[in-house]
Write an enzyme that holds these catalytic residues in place. Structure first.
Site, PDB file in Angstrom:
ATOM      1  N   LEU A   1     -71.671 -19.863  31.731  1.00 28.13           N
ATOM      2  CA  LEU A   1     -71.498 -18.741  33.185  1.00 28.13           C
ATOM      3  C   LEU A   1     -72.740 -19.219  33.840  1.00 28.13           C
ATOM      4  O   LEU A   1     -73.735 -19.180  33.804  1.00 28.13           O
ATOM      5  CB  LEU A   1     -71.619 -17.480  32.521  1.00 28.13           C
ATOM      6  CG  LEU A   1     -70.656 -16.964  31.493  1.00 28.13           C
ATOM      7  CD1 LEU A   1     -70.773 -15.761  31.074  1.00 28.13           C
ATOM      8  CD2 LEU A   1     -69.220 -16.847  32.164  1.00 28.13           C
TER       9      LEU A   1
ATOM     10  N   ASP B   1     -72.408 -20.903  26.316  1.00 28.87           N
ATOM     11  CA  ASP B   1     -73.652 -20.219  26.495  1.00 28.87           C
ATOM     12  C   ASP B   1     -74.404 -19.945  25.074  1.00 28.87           C
ATOM     13  O   ASP B   1     -75.638 -19.488  25.261  1.00 28.87           O
ATOM     14  CB  ASP B   1     -73.700 -19.062  27.213  1.00 28.87           C
ATOM     15  CG  ASP B   1     -72.991 -19.185  28.725  1.00 28.87           C
ATOM     16  OD1 ASP B   1     -73.719 -19.730  29.500  1.00 28.87           O
ATOM     17  OD2 ASP B   1     -71.922 -18.762  28.943  1.00 28.87           O
TER      18      ASP B   1
ATOM     19  N   GLU C   1     -81.734 -16.472  23.133  1.00 28.76           N
ATOM     20  CA  GLU C   1     -82.592 -15.249  23.317  1.00 28.76           C
ATOM     21  C   GLU C   1     -81.657 -13.922  23.519  1.00 28.76           C
ATOM     22  O   GLU C   1     -81.901 -12.995  23.495  1.00 28.76           O
ATOM     23  CB  GLU C   1     -83.848 -15.452  24.380  1.00 28.76           C
ATOM     24  CG  GLU C   1     -84.431 -14.320  24.599  1.00 28.76           C
ATOM     25  CD  GLU C   1     -85.475 -14.603  25.856  1.00 28.76           C
ATOM     26  OE1 GLU C   1     -86.648 -14.194  25.536  1.00 28.76           O
ATOM     27  OE2 GLU C   1     -85.167 -14.839  26.951  1.00 28.76           O
ATOM     28  N   ASP C   2     -80.655 -14.135  24.107  1.00 30.48           N
ATOM     29  CA  ASP C   2     -79.728 -13.197  24.792  1.00 30.48           C
ATOM     30  C   ASP C   2     -79.079 -12.288  23.513  1.00 30.48           C
ATOM     31  O   ASP C   2     -78.552 -11.249  23.642  1.00 30.48           O
ATOM     32  CB  ASP C   2     -78.782 -13.671  25.738  1.00 30.48           C
ATOM     33  CG  ASP C   2     -79.404 -14.074  26.833  1.00 30.48           C
ATOM     34  OD1 ASP C   2     -80.137 -13.435  27.459  1.00 30.48           O
ATOM     35  OD2 ASP C   2     -78.938 -15.051  27.383  1.00 30.48           O
TER      36      ASP C   2
ATOM     37  N   ARG D   1     -69.562 -13.741  25.498  1.00 24.29           N
ATOM     38  CA  ARG D   1     -70.588 -14.371  24.831  1.00 24.29           C
ATOM     39  C   ARG D   1     -70.963 -13.555  23.576  1.00 24.29           C
ATOM     40  O   ARG D   1     -71.716 -13.626  22.813  1.00 24.29           O
ATOM     41  CB  ARG D   1     -71.961 -14.002  25.658  1.00 24.29           C
ATOM     42  CG  ARG D   1     -72.078 -15.039  26.971  1.00 24.29           C
ATOM     43  CD  ARG D   1     -73.530 -15.060  27.292  1.00 24.29           C
ATOM     44  NE  ARG D   1     -74.238 -15.683  26.602  1.00 24.29           N
ATOM     45  CZ  ARG D   1     -75.515 -15.939  26.678  1.00 24.29           C
ATOM     46  NH1 ARG D   1     -76.094 -15.537  27.707  1.00 24.29           N
ATOM     47  NH2 ARG D   1     -76.364 -16.531  25.527  1.00 24.29           N
TER      48      ARG D   1
ATOM     49  N   ARG E   1     -75.941  -7.284  33.235  1.00 25.52           N
ATOM     50  CA  ARG E   1     -75.580  -7.541  31.797  1.00 25.52           C
ATOM     51  C   ARG E   1     -76.067  -6.284  30.826  1.00 25.52           C
ATOM     52  O   ARG E   1     -75.444  -6.481  29.700  1.00 25.52           O
ATOM     53  CB  ARG E   1     -76.340  -9.028  31.319  1.00 25.52           C
ATOM     54  CG  ARG E   1     -75.821 -10.086  31.994  1.00 25.52           C
ATOM     55  CD  ARG E   1     -74.343 -10.514  31.750  1.00 25.52           C
ATOM     56  NE  ARG E   1     -73.815 -11.759  32.671  1.00 25.52           N
ATOM     57  CZ  ARG E   1     -73.977 -13.028  32.082  1.00 25.52           C
ATOM     58  NH1 ARG E   1     -74.760 -13.071  31.091  1.00 25.52           N
ATOM     59  NH2 ARG E   1     -73.589 -13.675  33.052  1.00 25.52           N
TER      60      ARG E   1
ATOM     61  N   HIS F   1     -81.151 -11.891  34.644  1.00 27.01           N
ATOM     62  CA  HIS F   1     -81.864 -11.219  33.557  1.00 27.01           C
ATOM     63  C   HIS F   1     -83.389 -10.665  34.078  1.00 27.01           C
ATOM     64  O   HIS F   1     -83.914 -11.315  34.794  1.00 27.01           O
ATOM     65  CB  HIS F   1     -81.995 -12.065  32.307  1.00 27.01           C
ATOM     66  CG  HIS F   1     -80.733 -12.215  31.628  1.00 27.01           C
ATOM     67  ND1 HIS F   1     -80.353 -13.440  31.070  1.00 27.01           N
ATOM     68  CD2 HIS F   1     -79.810 -11.271  31.054  1.00 27.01           C
ATOM     69  CE1 HIS F   1     -79.042 -13.267  30.633  1.00 27.01           C
ATOM     70  NE2 HIS F   1     -78.713 -12.216  30.515  1.00 27.01           N
TER      71      HIS F   1
ATOM     72  N   CYS G   1     -85.288 -18.415  27.280  1.00 28.13           N
ATOM     73  CA  CYS G   1     -84.140 -18.155  27.056  1.00 28.13           C
ATOM     74  C   CYS G   1     -83.453 -19.149  25.489  1.00 28.13           C
ATOM     75  O   CYS G   1     -82.529 -18.762  24.688  1.00 28.13           O
ATOM     76  CB  CYS G   1     -82.858 -18.618  28.049  1.00 28.13           C
ATOM     77  SG  CYS G   1     -83.237 -17.922  29.539  1.00 28.13           S
TER      78      CYS G   1
END
Length: 258
Positions: free
Chosen positions: A19, A62, A67-68, A87, A133, A163, A248
């Site tokens: 993305l 992704d 980290e997300d 995701r 997000r 972010h 990330c």
């Protein structure tokens, strides 16, 4: 010795389909990205971090941006519910990894959304970005999970970047770094240091005075050196095309059982 572990996840074959939200799409060389990822992991290991590789999620473009998927405070892991529906399948392998490390596992539930990249921890202060997000319900659930453990959760607006940690990270002394055009409200942070380059706002604290940072921010590296820090630059150019940064690509776990 303190335990320092870093969760990482190998880039998948569909990385180039990742993305992009605030940038124009560019071609991504998956082979080159994999080489950059391997070099990034090697730098972590050279500085005393044990890398723990999460099972690949090759159907999730992704997934390298591990980290997300989770936020860890003390020994409690909060499994994220990414704001991008595409995701959400990424979290399964990460949940298994943190459970295997002995973390107590919690989850963000619908209607909450939370990306780990929106969370910046500075000591016991946990800043969380409210943006594209992460929503208010996600922030409420993060607060309910971590405040009983001693965290102070502070929500801040994010509108100019993907972010919160696309805009700001922090030096070892807690000073927040940011490239001013991308920070909604620098005054919300007690100490704020402007940096001259977008990618200079992102550092990973390796230990002591060492700062892992993108090679694309040489002027910021000079600034850090002038302040007495030791920049450790890495080339992550292929990930930067997908709005990625040095934070990330790993989840750093320090003194997990303290």
């Amino acid at each position: 010795m303190p335990s320092k572990k870093a969760l990482v996840r190998r880039p998948g074959p569909r990385l180039a389909e990742g993305l992009v939200t605030h940038a124009e799409r560019q071609g991504v060389d998956v082979g080159r990205a994999t080489e950059q990822w391997e070099a990034y992991c090697e730098v972590l290991r050279e500085h005393g971090w044990e890398t723990v590789e999460v099972v690949p999620a090759d159907d999730c473009p992704d997934s390298v941006f591990v980290e997300d998927t989770v936020v860890v405070y003390r020994n409690v892991a909060l499994i994220a519910r990414p704001g991008a529906e595409s995701r959400r399948a990424e979290t399964v392998g990460v949940e298994e990894a943190v459970a295997a490390l002995g973390c107590s596992v919690n989850w963000v539930w619908e209607p909450g959304t939370l990306d780990g990249g929106d969370v910046l921890k500075i000591g016991d202060t946990v800043y969380v970005g409210r943006g594209g997000r992460t929503n208010a319900a996600g922030i409420q659930q993060l607060r309910a999970t971590f405040e009983p453990l001693g965290a102070r959760v502070a929500a801040v607006p994010v509108s100019k970047v993907l972010h919160l940690k696309s805009a700001v990270t922090a030096l070892p002394d807690g000073t927040v770094l940011g490239h001013v055009p991308h920070v909604d409200a620098p005054s919300l942070f007690p100490r704020f240091l402007p940096v001259p380059e977008e990618s200079g706002a992102h550092v990973v604290l390796l230990g002591g005075d060492r700062l892992l940072m993108a090679a694309s921010a040489p002027k910021t590296a000079e600034l850090f050196a002038d302040l007495g820090y030791a920049p450790v630059p890495v080339d992550i150019g292929e990930f930067e095309k997908l709005e990625g940064c040095v934070t990330c690509l790993s989840v750093r776990l320090r003194d997990l059982y303290s």
